[in-house]
Design a protein around this motif. Structure first.
Motif, PDB file in Angstrom:
ATOM      1  N   GLY A 217      -9.496  28.781  39.084  1.00 44.68           N
ATOM      2  CA  GLY A 217      -8.072  28.814  39.386  1.00 44.68           C
ATOM      3  C   GLY A 217      -7.449  30.061  38.807  1.00 44.68           C
ATOM      4  N   VAL A 242      -8.709  30.397  43.370  1.00 50.02           N
ATOM      5  CA  VAL A 242      -7.700  29.605  44.076  1.00 50.02           C
ATOM      6  C   VAL A 242      -6.322  29.872  43.481  1.00 50.02           C
ATOM      7  N   LYS A 243      -5.386  30.231  44.337  1.00 47.48           N
ATOM      8  CA  LYS A 243      -4.023  30.503  43.891  1.00 47.48           C
ATOM      9  C   LYS A 243      -3.309  29.205  43.495  1.00 47.48           C
ATOM     10  N   GLU A 244      -2.350  29.352  42.598  1.00 46.83           N
ATOM     11  CA  GLU A 244      -1.526  28.234  42.134  1.00 46.83           C
ATOM     12  C   GLU A 244      -2.375  27.073  41.606  1.00 46.83           C
ATOM     13  N   ALA A 245      -3.404  27.426  40.856  1.00 45.43           N
ATOM     14  CA  ALA A 245      -4.265  26.410  40.240  1.00 45.43           C
ATOM     15  C   ALA A 245      -4.717  26.901  38.880  1.00 45.43           C
ATOM     16  N   ILE A 249      -9.046  22.639  39.510  1.00 46.34           N
ATOM     17  CA  ILE A 249      -8.632  22.947  40.881  1.00 46.34           C
ATOM     18  C   ILE A 249      -8.662  21.707  41.763  1.00 46.34           C
ATOM     19  N   HIS A 250      -9.649  20.850  41.538  1.00 47.09           N
ATOM     20  CA  HIS A 250      -9.790  19.651  42.372  1.00 47.09           C
ATOM     21  C   HIS A 250      -8.605  18.701  42.207  1.00 47.09           C
ATOM     22  N   GLU A 252      -5.341  19.998  41.058  1.00 51.86           N
ATOM     23  CA  GLU A 252      -4.118  20.732  41.330  1.00 51.86           C
ATOM     24  C   GLU A 252      -3.986  21.182  42.780  1.00 51.86           C
ATOM     25  N   GLN A 253      -5.134  21.455  43.414  1.00 48.78           N
ATOM     26  CA  GLN A 253      -5.136  21.867  44.827  1.00 48.78           C
ATOM     27  C   GLN A 253      -6.275  21.135  45.556  1.00 48.78           C
ATOM     28  N   ILE A 256      -7.222  22.207  49.308  1.00 49.56           N
ATOM     29  CA  ILE A 256      -7.867  23.528  49.355  1.00 49.56           C
ATOM     30  C   ILE A 256      -9.269  23.455  48.772  1.00 49.56           C
TER      31      ILE A 256
END
Length: 270
Positions: A217, A242-245, A249-250, A252-253, A256
């Motif tokens: 992220g 990954v943006k904005e994470a 990541i799993h 927050e996004q 994606i």
């Protein structure tokens, strides 16, 4: 369901049919981490494991049993129980370190390796010694003050600061998952499988011939740096930031993240 492996009863969950995808959660997580992704990955046989000392898997009193080499041997035995010769392996954070160890120690069992916010361990003995000492302090604190007090502090770490923006029900579910653990399981996981104890696999990354996906992220600068360094050493790897994470990541996004994993898993297939 539960499976006895090398003297320890593991809790495992399976969803769907198709190509095997072995799923390994992070510290304080469980197989429940991956349940939201069942609708996203319908074409895979998802095999989620509660790792030693976590979730509904047993928590041995001997910290030595938690060593990452032993945990990797357990994964091979679990695949044998399932009749799976080779699997795709996805690991997050601590689970990513285990996934990488499994790929290094049992390379013929891994078809593709997917690492989310993970590392090959610490590079120097000095770093490892300092981490062992810090983890021992934390382990004793868990044993003396209890899981709830530990979780209260754990959730305040800068590593998880980006999760404060998550919807309250999501944060509550993560907290419930963390609170279900035992002091013995978490403390011994730190002592036996922390980065201060595990071998450094930095010098063995070049041995891995299978396709490797590295996901980080953009708000998790430390693990983005580690992922970039790993990417340089791995012969057949892809790096996705990954943006904005942040670290998870799993969480927050998730949409994606699910798409990134699906595309990597099906790349090159007709």
């Amino acid at each position: 369901m539960s499976v006895m492996v090398n003297g320890v009863r593991y809790h495992v969950e399976q969803y769907g049919e198709g190509e095997p995808l072995l799923l390994l959660h992070g510290f304080t997580g469980s197989a429940d981490t991956w349940r939201p992704f069942v609708p996203f990955w319908p074409d895979f046989r998802m095999m989620a494991v509660d790792l030693l000392g976590h979730g509904r898997t047993e928590a041995p009193k001997n910290a030595e049993r938690y060593r990452i080499e032993h945990a990797a041997t357990d994964l091979a035995a679990l695949l044998d129980e399932w009749g799976v010769e080779q699997a795709n392996v996805l690991g997050y954070s601590m689970g990513g370190r285990l996934a990488l160890a499994f790929a290094v120690l049992h390379p013929h069992r891994v078809r593709r390796l997917l690492l989310e916010s993970s590392s090959p361990g610490l590079k120097t003995e000095e770093e490892r010694r300092a981490r062992r000492e810090a983890d021992e302090v934390l382990a004793r604190k868990i044993e003396t003050e209890g899981v709830r007090s530990f979780v209260d502090d754990w959730e305040k770490l800068p590593l998880f600061a980006t999760q404060q923006a998550l919807p309250e029900p999501t944060r509550a579910a993560i907290r419930r998952e963390r609170l279900r653990h035992t002091a013995t399981g978490l403390a011994n996981s730190l002592r036996g499988m922390g980065t201060g104890v595990q071998p450094s696999f930095w010098e063995r990354l070049g041995e891995l011939a299978m396709p490797v996906l590295l996901v980080c992220g953009e708000r998790d600068e430390k693990f983005c740096r580690i992922a970039a360094q790993m990417h340089e050493r791995l012969p057949n790897s892809e790096l996705v930031c990954v943006k904005e994470a942040g670290h998870a990541i799993h969480v927050e996004q998730p949409g994606i993240f699910a798409k990134i994993v699906s595309e990597f898993m099906t790349k090159g297939e007709v």
